[in-house]
Design an enzyme around this catalytic site. Structure first.
Site, short mmCIF file in Angstrom:
data_model
loop_
_atom_site.label_atom_id
_atom_site.label_comp_id
_atom_site.label_asym_id
_atom_site.label_seq_id
_atom_site.Cartn_x
_atom_site.Cartn_y
_atom_site.Cartn_z
N LYS A 33 -6.46 2.46 6.88
CA LYS A 33 -5.84 3.69 6.41
C LYS A 33 -6.78 4.50 5.52
O LYS A 33 -6.98 5.69 5.75
CB LYS A 33 -4.56 3.33 5.64
CG LYS A 33 -3.78 4.51 5.18
CD LYS A 33 -2.70 4.08 4.23
CE LYS A 33 -3.33 3.54 2.96
NZ LYS A 33 -2.37 3.33 1.89
N THR A 34 -7.32 3.83 4.54
CA THR A 34 -8.21 4.53 3.61
C THR A 34 -9.40 5.11 4.35
O THR A 34 -9.82 6.24 4.12
CB THR A 34 -8.69 3.57 2.51
OG1 THR A 34 -7.54 2.95 1.93
CG2 THR A 34 -9.43 4.32 1.43
N ASP A 212 -1.20 10.46 0.77
CA ASP A 212 -1.33 9.02 1.01
C ASP A 212 -0.07 8.31 0.52
O ASP A 212 0.65 8.84 -0.32
CB ASP A 212 -2.55 8.52 0.23
CG ASP A 212 -2.84 7.07 0.51
OD1 ASP A 212 -2.46 6.59 1.60
OD2 ASP A 212 -3.46 6.42 -0.34
N GLU A 213 0.20 7.12 1.02
CA GLU A 213 1.37 6.33 0.61
C GLU A 213 2.65 7.17 0.71
O GLU A 213 3.48 7.16 -0.19
CB GLU A 213 1.22 5.81 -0.82
CG GLU A 213 -0.05 5.06 -1.10
CD GLU A 213 -0.05 3.63 -0.59
OE1 GLU A 213 0.87 3.26 0.16
OE2 GLU A 213 -0.99 2.90 -0.94
N GLN A 243 6.04 -0.65 4.16
CA GLN A 243 5.49 -0.93 2.84
C GLN A 243 6.10 -0.06 1.76
O GLN A 243 5.51 0.14 0.70
CB GLN A 243 3.97 -0.77 2.85
CG GLN A 243 3.27 -1.79 3.74
CD GLN A 243 1.77 -1.70 3.63
OE1 GLN A 243 1.18 -1.97 2.59
NE2 GLN A 243 1.13 -1.30 4.72
N ARG A 589 -1.44 -8.95 2.24
CA ARG A 589 -2.62 -8.82 1.38
C ARG A 589 -3.67 -9.84 1.77
O ARG A 589 -4.83 -9.74 1.40
CB ARG A 589 -2.28 -9.04 -0.11
CG ARG A 589 -1.31 -8.06 -0.77
CD ARG A 589 -1.66 -6.65 -0.58
NE ARG A 589 -0.94 -6.12 0.59
CZ ARG A 589 -1.25 -5.00 1.20
NH1 ARG A 589 -2.26 -4.28 0.79
NH2 ARG A 589 -0.58 -4.57 2.25
#
Length: 683
Positions: A33-34, A212-213, A243, A589
């Site tokens: 994503k980043t 983002d997010e 998430q 994670r």
DNA sequence: TGGGTCACGGTTTTT
DNA sequence: CCGTGACCCA
């Protein structure tokens, strides 16, 4: 251009090159994503979009900084202007600095944190829990309900009370020119709503917006985004509905689930290739999250091979759990694993204590993220209050915090008199005590009067210092004048507190040296938006809450406390799907190894409780399911007395089951209501 | 005014 | 269990 697109997969490439029109990127955990966002920023720049037209909004400062660095490293040429890449709150702050005058307010406002907010509310006389009032005020603000509307709309006596407190709170903020976290989003929205021209102009300015997010945005943030896209629809939101873990803070998962209803012709791109975790880990995570109903259908496809099985660790007590995990970590370290590659995650901070002890015993270096925040420590907030008062002498709130710190013999009685005097003169306490001294002298005894006079003199001196611009040395003058350090030297935990104070002084000096043209306001606002995520990156095991682990990854992950009641955490208004998403975040994670731990019992709130395995373990396929449903139903019976936070005490008229929840029909002082059992307590 | 004692209640999670 | 707040006395 090649260099930017080269290392991307097809879906990522498509997402990067799709620059016009509304775009939703559903980016699963570990799907790059980043990388996609930063490549997209770089791609826009390479295509000649001026840096000043690009706005990227994130959730944490840390994410913003990381993205900025990564995006800029993809561009070879030097930019004269860096694209604005910051948190929503920071954006709100910048906007208000320029435009708060539209609301008839000065731009030297000060941002208050949650603790300040609660103190203000507490200073009104209240007979309801502060936390309830604080969260209701937040809710009002996030729903753009102003105090008048709140009062008009409130039906029940307690809601009426809260609505009036809301009005009082707003008046207080305005009077002291304070701004809370919600205001940083709400006020910009209000301004843009009142001034369509400004909305258009601002939107024209930021022609390319990325968020983002996005799964953790709230309604108000969505409305703000809507304003920012009045002149165009170039908005790209990135997130993963699985998430979304900030519902408790007002985040609305519908924002991402229903993004396509917000704009016409929304393009949706799914990133489903996971580059982070081994297949066993992904399978576990996929299985768990598949129990949620409210989600976009998708699954993660691994690229790393099967890897090791996910391991279940069972223990009798939390101490055994801690010991075992610490030993396992030691073994990994012996095998050459790096400390940085290991994390221990939990649902609630209270669980950190036993783990810390275990790691300490084994002599393993660890870093705790979260816990008591640096800027929220009493000694630090005291100094901040002094600085705030220097920045704005009319800030009664800060004045009251420090007027008797260090002790100068000014107690409640004196402060009440000062407050009353200031109220009569319709001025702030500080101007009252500095400008109406003769009158004041008549009202109070000599001793407190002398103390106040001395306080005012010292403050005046510091204010003068500030005005002449000697900010770098201001902090030393402050310490010399008031001796805050020596005051804390005499109090409990002196050593730690003095160290904190010294660290803060260091941070202050550092800020002033690095930003030579900054004002005191700038410093204060900067630190109030800072989280301590941005810690020193020394080599150590990470110990933190799952919320704090958002966006991070580790080779070896331990998730502890997988017991019913702890994780999922059950209580007032538990959202089981959000709990499950938290589990999903925790599991994903892990890159190479995932350990899920539970204990038969735990010492919590002063007593030891027996615990059963978390339902998430069976849902993830780790233990054969023996799900006991409606475990808490049995407790409620007809005729029982229960207590509700708002409605008060009532009597249960009927008990029924809705899906997996227990529903109660309750008689509250003559009014019958249907309420879920999770919202009441037995009396 | 401030220090001492006692009772209570409580925790998710953070910008 | 631990920290906070209310209450009381010097």
């Amino acid at each position: 251009m090649e260099s930017i697109l080269n290392s991307l997969n097809d879906a990522q490439k498509e997402a990067v090159q799709q620059i016009d029109g509304p775009l939703l990127i559903l980016a699963g955990a570990g799907s790059g994503k980043t990388k996609t966002i930063t490549s997209r920023v770089a791609y826009l720049l390479k295509n000649g979009i001026p840096p000043s037209s690009i706005l990227t909004l994130t959730f944490t400062n840390k994410a913003a900084n990381e993205m900025r660095n990564r995006a800029l490293s993809l561009i070879d040429e030097q930019l004269s202007y860096t694209p604005l890449l910051c948190t929503f709150h920071k954006f709100g702050l910048l906007f208000l600095k320029h435009h708060i005058s539209h609301l008839d307010r000065e731009n030297n406002f000060v941002i208050i944190d949650t603790d300040d907010k609660k103190r203000i509310i507490k200073s009104f006389d209240i007979d309801l829990p502060v936390s309830l009032i604080a969260s209701e005020i937040s809710r009002y603000k996030n729903n753009l309900v102003n105090p008048q509307e709140a009062i008009a709309g409130a039906q029940l006596p307690n809601f009426k009370k809260i609505a009036h407190l809301y009005q009082k709170y707003e008046a207080y903020l305005r009077q002291n020119n304070l701004v809370d976290f919600d205001d940083l989003i709400a006020l910009p929205y209000q301004i843009l709503d009142q001034k369509p021209d400004l909305a258009r102009e601002t939107s024209e300015r930021y022609r390319y917006i990325m968020v983002d997010e996005y799964q953790d945005t709230n309604d108000l943030q969505l409305m703000l985004l809507k304003k920012l896209t009045t002149a165009h629809h170039n908005i790209c939101v990135v997130g993963d509905d699985d998430q979304s873990i900030y519902g408790w803070r007002g985040a609305n998962i519908k924002n991402i689930l229903e993004f396509d209803r917000l704009y016409d012709d929304v393009k949706v791109i799914k990133l489903e290739t996971n580059y982070r975790s081994t297949d066993h880990i992904l399978e576990c995570a996929n299985k768990l999250i598949s129990h949620n109903r409210n989600r976009h259908q998708k699954s993660l496809n691994g690229t790393k091979g099967k890897g090791d099985e996910v391991k279940l660790l069972s223990h009798d007590t939390e101490n055994q759990e801690a010991l075992k995990i610490a030993q396992m970590i030691n073994d990994f370290l012996d095998e050459g694993v790096n400390l940085n590659d290991i994390a221990v995650l939990y649902r609630i901070n209270a669980l950190s204590r036993s783990i810390e002890e275990g790691l300490n015993r084994q002599g393993i270096a660890y870093k705790m993220v979260g816990g008591v925040k640096f800027y929220e420590r009493a000694e630090i907030k005291d100094i901040i209050s002094y600085l705030r008062l220097i920045a704005n002498p009319n800030d009664d709130f800060s004045l009251k915090r420090i007027i008797n710190k260090p002790k100068r013999g000014l107690g409640k009685a004196t402060i009440d008199k000062l407050q009353a005097g200031a109220h009569d003169q319709r001025c702030s306490i500080f101007s009252y005590i500095s400008e109406h001294q003769t009158e004041l002298k008549k009202k109070i005894a000599k001793k407190p009067f002398d103390a106040i006079t001395r306080f005012v003199d010292l403050m005046d001196h510091l204010i003068a210092k500030k005005e002449e611009g000697s900010l770098e040395t201001l902090i030393d003058d402050l310490e010399d004048s008031f001796g805050i350090k020596s005051y804390y030297q005499m109090l409990p935990d002196a050593q730690e507190r003095v160290l904190n104070i010294e660290e803060f002084y260091g941070l202050y000096r550092d800020f002033m040296i690095r930003n030579s043209d900054a004002t005191l306001d700038d410093f204060l606002n900067d630190i109030s938006l800072q989280s301590d995520q941005d810690q020193i990156d020394e080599s150590s095991v990470s110990v933190m809450s799952i919320h704090a682990a958002k966006g991070l990854e580790f080779s070896y992950v331990f998730v502890i406390g997988l017991e019913e009641g702890f994780f999922p955490l059950l209580g007032d208004g538990t959202d089981i799907e959000e709990e499950r998403r938290l589990g999903y975040v925790a599991f994903t994670r892990a890159k190479d190894a995932l350990f899920l731990s539970h204990s038969e019992s735990r010492f919590y709130k002063g007593k030891r409780a027996r615990l059963s395995k978390s339902r998430f373990l069976s849902e993830a396929g780790l233990v054969k399911g023996s799900l006991k449903l409606n475990k808490d139903t049995a407790g409620y019976k007809k005729g029982m007395l229960v207590k509700h936070k708002i409605f008060g005490i009532g009597r249960v008229l009927a008990v029924s089951k809705v899906k997996r929840e227990t529903k109660l029909k309750i008689n509250f002082a003559g009014t019958t209501r249907d309420i879920l059992a999770s919202f009441v307590q037995k009396v």
